[in-house]
Scaffold this motif. Structure first.
Motif, PDB file in Angstrom:
ATOM      1  N   ASN A 127       0.803  -1.219   0.000  1.00  0.00           N
ATOM      2  CA  ASN A 127       0.000   0.000   0.000  1.00  0.00           C
ATOM      3  C   ASN A 127       0.840   1.274   0.000  1.00  0.00           C
ATOM      4  OD1 ASN A 127      -2.632  -1.299   0.113  1.00  0.00           O
ATOM      5  ND2 ASN A 127      -2.101  -1.868   2.221  1.00  0.00           N
ATOM      6  N   ASN A 128       2.171   1.094  -0.233  1.00  0.00           N
ATOM      7  CA  ASN A 128       3.095   2.223  -0.298  1.00  0.00           C
ATOM      8  C   ASN A 128       3.089   3.056   0.983  1.00  0.00           C
ATOM      9  OD1 ASN A 128       3.950   1.696  -2.998  1.00  0.00           O
ATOM     10  ND2 ASN A 128       2.018   2.569  -3.725  1.00  0.00           N
ATOM     11  N   GLN A 129       2.962   2.374   2.110  1.00  0.00           N
ATOM     12  CA  GLN A 129       2.972   3.037   3.409  1.00  0.00           C
ATOM     13  C   GLN A 129       4.341   2.873   4.066  1.00  0.00           C
ATOM     14  OE1 GLN A 129      -0.172   0.986   5.446  1.00  0.00           O
ATOM     15  NE2 GLN A 129      -1.808   2.156   4.456  1.00  0.00           N
ATOM     16  N   SER A 130       4.589   3.640   5.106  1.00  0.00           N
ATOM     17  CA  SER A 130       5.820   3.481   5.880  1.00  0.00           C
ATOM     18  C   SER A 130       5.824   2.093   6.526  1.00  0.00           C
ATOM     19  CB  SER A 130       5.904   4.570   6.950  1.00  0.00           C
ATOM     20  OG  SER A 130       7.029   4.373   7.767  1.00  0.00           O
ATOM     21  N   TYR A 131       6.882   1.373   6.311  1.00  0.00           N
ATOM     22  CA  TYR A 131       6.910  -0.022   6.775  1.00  0.00           C
ATOM     23  C   TYR A 131       7.861  -0.249   7.947  1.00  0.00           C
ATOM     24  CZ  TYR A 131      11.580  -0.883   4.896  1.00  0.00           C
ATOM     25  OH  TYR A 131      12.935  -0.858   4.672  1.00  0.00           O
ATOM     26  N   GLU A 132       8.662   0.774   8.313  1.00  0.00           N
ATOM     27  CA  GLU A 132       9.744   0.577   9.271  1.00  0.00           C
ATOM     28  C   GLU A 132       9.265   0.105  10.645  1.00  0.00           C
ATOM     29  OE1 GLU A 132      11.381   3.119   6.067  1.00  0.00           O
ATOM     30  OE2 GLU A 132       9.518   3.117   7.232  1.00  0.00           O
ATOM     31  N   LYS A 133       8.209   0.701  11.186  1.00  0.00           N
ATOM     32  CA  LYS A 133       7.733   0.307  12.515  1.00  0.00           C
ATOM     33  C   LYS A 133       7.232  -1.130  12.521  1.00  0.00           C
ATOM     34  CE  LYS A 133       6.516   4.904  14.252  1.00  0.00           C
ATOM     35  NZ  LYS A 133       5.447   5.780  14.783  1.00  0.00           N
ATOM     36  N   LYS A 134       6.537  -1.506  11.459  1.00  0.00           N
ATOM     37  CA  LYS A 134       6.043  -2.897  11.368  1.00  0.00           C
ATOM     38  C   LYS A 134       7.210  -3.862  11.188  1.00  0.00           C
ATOM     39  CE  LYS A 134       1.402  -1.813   9.632  1.00  0.00           C
ATOM     40  NZ  LYS A 134       1.464  -0.372   9.954  1.00  0.00           N
ATOM     41  N   ALA A 135       8.224  -3.447  10.407  1.00  0.00           N
ATOM     42  CA  ALA A 135       9.394  -4.302  10.207  1.00  0.00           C
ATOM     43  C   ALA A 135      10.171  -4.466  11.514  1.00  0.00           C
ATOM     44  CB  ALA A 135      10.294  -3.710   9.120  1.00  0.00           C
ATOM     45  N   LEU A 136      10.256  -3.381  12.287  1.00  0.00           N
ATOM     46  CA  LEU A 136      10.944  -3.460  13.578  1.00  0.00           C
ATOM     47  C   LEU A 136      10.217  -4.431  14.504  1.00  0.00           C
ATOM     48  CD1 LEU A 136      13.079  -2.473  15.582  1.00  0.00           C
ATOM     49  CD2 LEU A 136      11.546  -0.572  16.164  1.00  0.00           C
ATOM     50  N   LYS A 137       8.893  -4.355  14.522  1.00  0.00           N
ATOM     51  CA  LYS A 137       8.103  -5.276  15.343  1.00  0.00           C
ATOM     52  C   LYS A 137       8.329  -6.724  14.903  1.00  0.00           C
ATOM     53  CE  LYS A 137       3.334  -6.034  16.910  1.00  0.00           C
ATOM     54  NZ  LYS A 137       1.925  -5.594  16.759  1.00  0.00           N
ATOM     55  N   TYR A 138       8.426  -6.930  13.589  1.00  0.00           N
ATOM     56  CA  TYR A 138       8.670  -8.285  13.068  1.00  0.00           C
ATOM     57  C   TYR A 138      10.012  -8.812  13.561  1.00  0.00           C
ATOM     58  CZ  TYR A 138      10.303 -11.865   9.861  1.00  0.00           C
ATOM     59  OH  TYR A 138      10.839 -13.021   9.336  1.00  0.00           O
ATOM     60  N   TRP A 139      11.071  -8.005  13.402  1.00  0.00           N
ATOM     61  CA  TRP A 139      12.406  -8.489  13.762  1.00  0.00           C
ATOM     62  C   TRP A 139      12.565  -8.626  15.270  1.00  0.00           C
ATOM     63  CZ3 TRP A 139      15.101 -11.089  10.600  1.00  0.00           C
ATOM     64  CH2 TRP A 139      15.014 -10.841   9.235  1.00  0.00           C
ATOM     65  N   GLU A 140      11.869  -7.832  16.040  1.00  0.00           N
ATOM     66  CA  GLU A 140      11.920  -7.997  17.491  1.00  0.00           C
ATOM     67  C   GLU A 140      11.260  -9.308  17.903  1.00  0.00           C
ATOM     68  OE1 GLU A 140      12.020  -3.349  19.087  1.00  0.00           O
ATOM     69  OE2 GLU A 140      10.095  -4.392  18.854  1.00  0.00           O
ATOM     70  N   SER A 141      10.188  -9.690  17.207  1.00  0.00           N
ATOM     71  CA  SER A 141       9.552 -10.980  17.508  1.00  0.00           C
ATOM     72  C   SER A 141      10.451 -12.138  17.078  1.00  0.00           C
ATOM     73  CB  SER A 141       8.186 -11.066  16.821  1.00  0.00           C
ATOM     74  OG  SER A 141       8.312 -11.026  15.409  1.00  0.00           O
ATOM     75  N   VAL A 142      11.150 -11.969  15.965  1.00  0.00           N
ATOM     76  CA  VAL A 142      12.103 -12.996  15.514  1.00  0.00           C
ATOM     77  C   VAL A 142      13.251 -13.119  16.515  1.00  0.00           C
ATOM     78  CG1 VAL A 142      13.824 -13.544  13.744  1.00  0.00           C
ATOM     79  CG2 VAL A 142      11.557 -12.767  13.063  1.00  0.00           C
ATOM     80  N   GLN A 143      13.734 -11.968  16.997  1.00  0.00           N
ATOM     81  CA  GLN A 143      14.830 -11.988  17.964  1.00  0.00           C
ATOM     82  C   GLN A 143      14.409 -12.689  19.254  1.00  0.00           C
ATOM     83  OE1 GLN A 143      16.023  -8.276  20.036  1.00  0.00           O
ATOM     84  NE2 GLN A 143      18.076  -8.661  19.218  1.00  0.00           N
ATOM     85  N   SER A 144      13.213 -12.382  19.728  1.00  0.00           N
ATOM     86  CA  SER A 144      12.711 -13.011  20.952  1.00  0.00           C
ATOM     87  C   SER A 144      12.605 -14.522  20.788  1.00  0.00           C
ATOM     88  CB  SER A 144      11.354 -12.409  21.315  1.00  0.00           C
ATOM     89  OG  SER A 144      10.807 -13.048  22.443  1.00  0.00           O
ATOM     90  N   ALA A 145      12.080 -14.958  19.644  1.00  0.00           N
ATOM     91  CA  ALA A 145      11.933 -16.395  19.393  1.00  0.00           C
ATOM     92  C   ALA A 145      13.291 -17.072  19.237  1.00  0.00           C
ATOM     93  CB  ALA A 145      11.087 -16.612  18.137  1.00  0.00           C
TER      94      ALA A 145
END
Length: 372
Positions: free
Chosen positions: A91-109
């Motif tokens: 949707n051509n939106q800012s993706y950085e905050k969602k990407a950060l949330k993704y990688w933080e969940s990956v890091q936790s796992a």
């Protein structure tokens, strides 16, 4: 001394090989632009769709395991976070905050042992880069044709043109520095200049290093002018995240990276400059000198020769590719080069020590020479 410097600059300007080298560097610094994608959207979508697919497959493989319910919940969360990133990109939106949330969940796992895949340091590097982009309201992007001037210069130095290429260029510039090849008039002119030997050497060194930087800067001018009008100058404070040893993360701005590269390369150039002055005392012709200098650079890339024993970290030829060894080769990479944990400050001391030692030896050997 001024007369000597002017004479040496004229020799540089009259050299055909200098103009050939300049043309080659212009091509070398411009070509990478044409290989860049027009947009980072396609690459980012591909990466996060692949991440989403992996999370979904992990979730599906755990359905038949009753005791894996907690891990299933984690994989479902990672899958949802990846889907949110994909949706933002589509949707051509800012993706950085969602990407950060993704990688933080990956890091936790990953830290809890529920997930295996990317190296922990690679995950942390991505988190650090995304966090900086969010805090400074700048897009975390891969290089594209919309890249500004500063980012492009860093991209070329970081990923495309290794330090050894610039050092070979410097060798081609200085190869005739201590050999007067302008006929009898040139020899008589140099010998008549009433300068102390150290002043003559200093004059030639100033000309060599300043000429090199003039050529290096000029090589970036055509593509920089184009990018300036197209994409702007860029941000010297742009955060660069890298690793040199796979264990420690290096955080630095674009300005710091360029500054360190210039300082360390200058020290390497001084080492080469005075090493050549030593060679001149034994080898008079320029072609054998060229073979010795470039041959040493090429041979030094074979780390099995020069990187053994306690002395390996103190040999300057181990650091000819500064990006790989000290500053970090790639922003996000699994290519880790171990150089004995030498820091930038330690390397500066090593190169400075070699510079001073070679300057002393070269000056002593050149003291009785009649012509420089």
């Amino acid at each position: 001394m001024k007369t000597q410097i002017v004479f040496e600059y004229k020799r540089i300007l009259r050299s055909k090989i200098i103009w050939l080298v300049l043309c080659g560097l212009v091509i070398l610094t411009t070509i990478p632009y044409f290989s860049l994608p027009s947009s980072d959207k396609g690459q980012l979508l591909s990466d996060y769709r692949m991440n989403q697919m992996s999370a979904q497959q992990g979730y599906d493989s755990l359905k038949s395991i009753p005791k894996a319910r907690k891990t299933m919940t984690t994989m479902a969360k990672i899958n949802q976070n990846a889907e949110d990133v994909v949706s933002a990109l589509e949707n051509n939106q800012s993706y950085e905050k969602k990407a950060l949330k993704y990688w933080e969940s990956v890091q936790s796992a990953t830290n809890s042992g529920q997930l295996q895949g990317d190296q922990p340091i690679t995950i942390q590097m991505k988190i650090d880069r995304l966090s900086w982009s969010i805090n400074h309201k700048e897009r975390a992007t891969i290089p594209t044709k919309n890249i500004p001037v500063v980012s492009y210069i860093v991209y070329v130095l970081w990923e495309n043109v290794t330090t050894i290429i610039w050092l070979v260029t410097f060798i081609l510039i200085i190869i005739n520095l201590y050999i007067p090849e302008n006929g009898d008039f040139g020899r008589r002119f140099i010998n008549r200049i009433p300068l102390a030997k150290w002043k003559k050497i200093l004059s030639k060194s100033i000309v060599a290093i300043t000429s090199y930087f003039a050529i290096a800067i000029t090589s970036f001018i055509p593509i920089s002018i184009f990018l300036m009008f197209k994409n702007g100058f860029g941000n010297l404070n742009q955060q660069l995240v890298s690793t040199a040893d796979g264990e420690n993360i290096i955080h630095q701005s674009s300005f710091t990276y360029i500054e360190r590269t210039i300082i360390l390369t200058t020290l390497l150039m001084i080492i080469i400059l005075f090493f050549q002055l030593i060679i001149v005392n034994f080898v008079k012709q320029s072609l054998p000198q060229l073979g010795i200098m470039i041959g040493l650079l090429i041979a030094s890339q074979n780390t099995s020769i020069f990187s053994k024993g306690l002395a390996s970290k103190y040999l300057p030829m181990n650091y000819l590719d500064l990006n790989r060894i000290v500053i970090g080769k790639s922003e996000i990479s699994t290519l880790f080069i171990n150089n004995g944990n030498v820091t930038t400050n330690e390397l500066t001391i090593v190169l400075l020590s070699w510079s001073l030692a070679l300057i002393f030896i070269a000056m002593v050997l050149s003291y009785k020479r009649k012509t420089l």
